[in-house]
Design a protein around this motif. Structure first.
Motif: not given
Ligand SMILES: [Mo]
Ligand SMILES: Nc1nc2c(c(=O)[nH]1)N[C@H]1C(S)=C(S)[C@@H](COP(=O)(O)O)O[C@H]1N2
Length: 296
Positions: A62, A120, A218
């Motif tokens: 990502n 994630c 993230f």
């Molecule tokens: Mo992620």
């Protein structure tokens, strides 16, 4: 406990490869790796699962600055991204603001390897050997003022080198993240400069990123150009876009479903084998004391 460079260098000077292999029988693998000149693996962080293959970690990413949806495409889109030389500015509410050259950090900071689970928010997971140094070591160098209660991370924004920026103008570039000061000082918070004993690949956030293994991925912003100390809880990229889906804390929690999917189970890349999600991604003993219980 960390073995200092000074304690391992002599072997690397006088032992040849065969002698090193023999010595490994007596000294153990970690000592061999140190003696061979590699960064030492910190034995504190053991995994409950195999390390994910390097090929998988380098080809399933990502990194929205390159591609927003196709994780396999990121590695093929980083070619124009120039990551050397690189500086990172550390400032805001600190007594000693400083712009660091990444090459200098690599020479001067206490580098170690850590095996961390990596989870994630989308429910895929990996187990990754990162190289880096504790974020707390960098924080101490800039001497935060007492008013500094939170810390912000800002990724690089280079429209000409990062094709996902011009093609996705609806995102609030650059990517930005944040932590509370106690989280930033937690020994698990790692500034990462390498992967599998090599320099950090571009698709994984070269040349310098943060890794916070008890939080959804993230939070671990890549390719950082700035770290800033601030008074109040900062806005973060995904929280700004979808506050009910991506919280500020984003601690891994099997009991707190994402509004669109369960977080009870994760799938290991690349086999997609299912595993139960662990509270705080298995790092409860290091971090649970910082929280009331259901931070999101
Ligand atoms: Mo992620
Ligand atoms: N700058 C930036 N950092 C980022 C992202 C991103 O899109 N841009 N994605 C995040 C997400 S959602 C995850 S899961 C991890 C993925 O890291 P990896 O590709 O090294 O596994 O990076 C995080 N850091």
């Amino acid at each position: 406990m960390v073995i200092k460079e000074s304690e391992v260098t002599p072997e690397s000077v006088y032992l040849n490869r065969r002698q090193l292999l023999t010595a490994a029988g007596f000294l153990g693998m970690e000592r061999l790796l140190s003696a061979a000149g590699a960064v030492r693996r910190n034995p504190e962080f053991e995994l409950d699962r195999p390390i994910t293959s390097e090929a998988a970690v380098l080809s399933y990413n990502n990194f929205y600055e390159f591609h927003g949806t196709n994780k396999q495409a990121v590695k093929d889109l980083v070619g124009k991204f120039s990551t050397h030389p690189w500086t990172i500015e550390v400032g805001g509410l600190v007594n000693k603001p400083k712009t660091f050259d990444v090459d200098d950090l690599l020479r001067t900071m206490p580098l170690e390897e850590r095996l961390y689970r990596h989870r994630c928010v989308e429910a895929w997971s990996m187990a990754v050997p990162w190289t880096g140094f504790p974020l707390s070591a960098l924080i101490k160098l800039v001497d935060p003022k007492p008013e500094a209660k939170f810390i912000r991370f800002i990724s690089v924004k280079r429209d000409k080198e990062m094709p996902g920026i011009p093609s996705q103008p609806w995102y609030p570039w650059p990517y930005f993240e944040g932590l509370r000061m106690d989280e930033a000082m937690n020994p698990l918070a790692l500034v990462v400069t390498g992967l599998y004993g090599k320099p950090l690949p571009k698709q994984n956030g070269a040349p310098i990123r943060i890794v916070l293994p008890w939080k959804y991925g993230f939070k671990s912003a890549k390719s950082l150009v700035k770290i800033e100390f601030v008074k109040s809880e900062p806005l973060t990229f995904w929280h700004k876009l979808q506050p009910d889906e991506y919280g500020f804390y984003a601690n891994v929690n099997p009991k707190k479903p994402h509004p669109r999917w369960s977080q009870a189970v994760e799938r290991a890349i690349p086999t997609m084998e299912r595993r139960p999600t662990l509270p705080y991604n298995g790092y409860e003993k290091y971090v649970a004391g910082m929280y009331k219980g259901n931070e999101w």
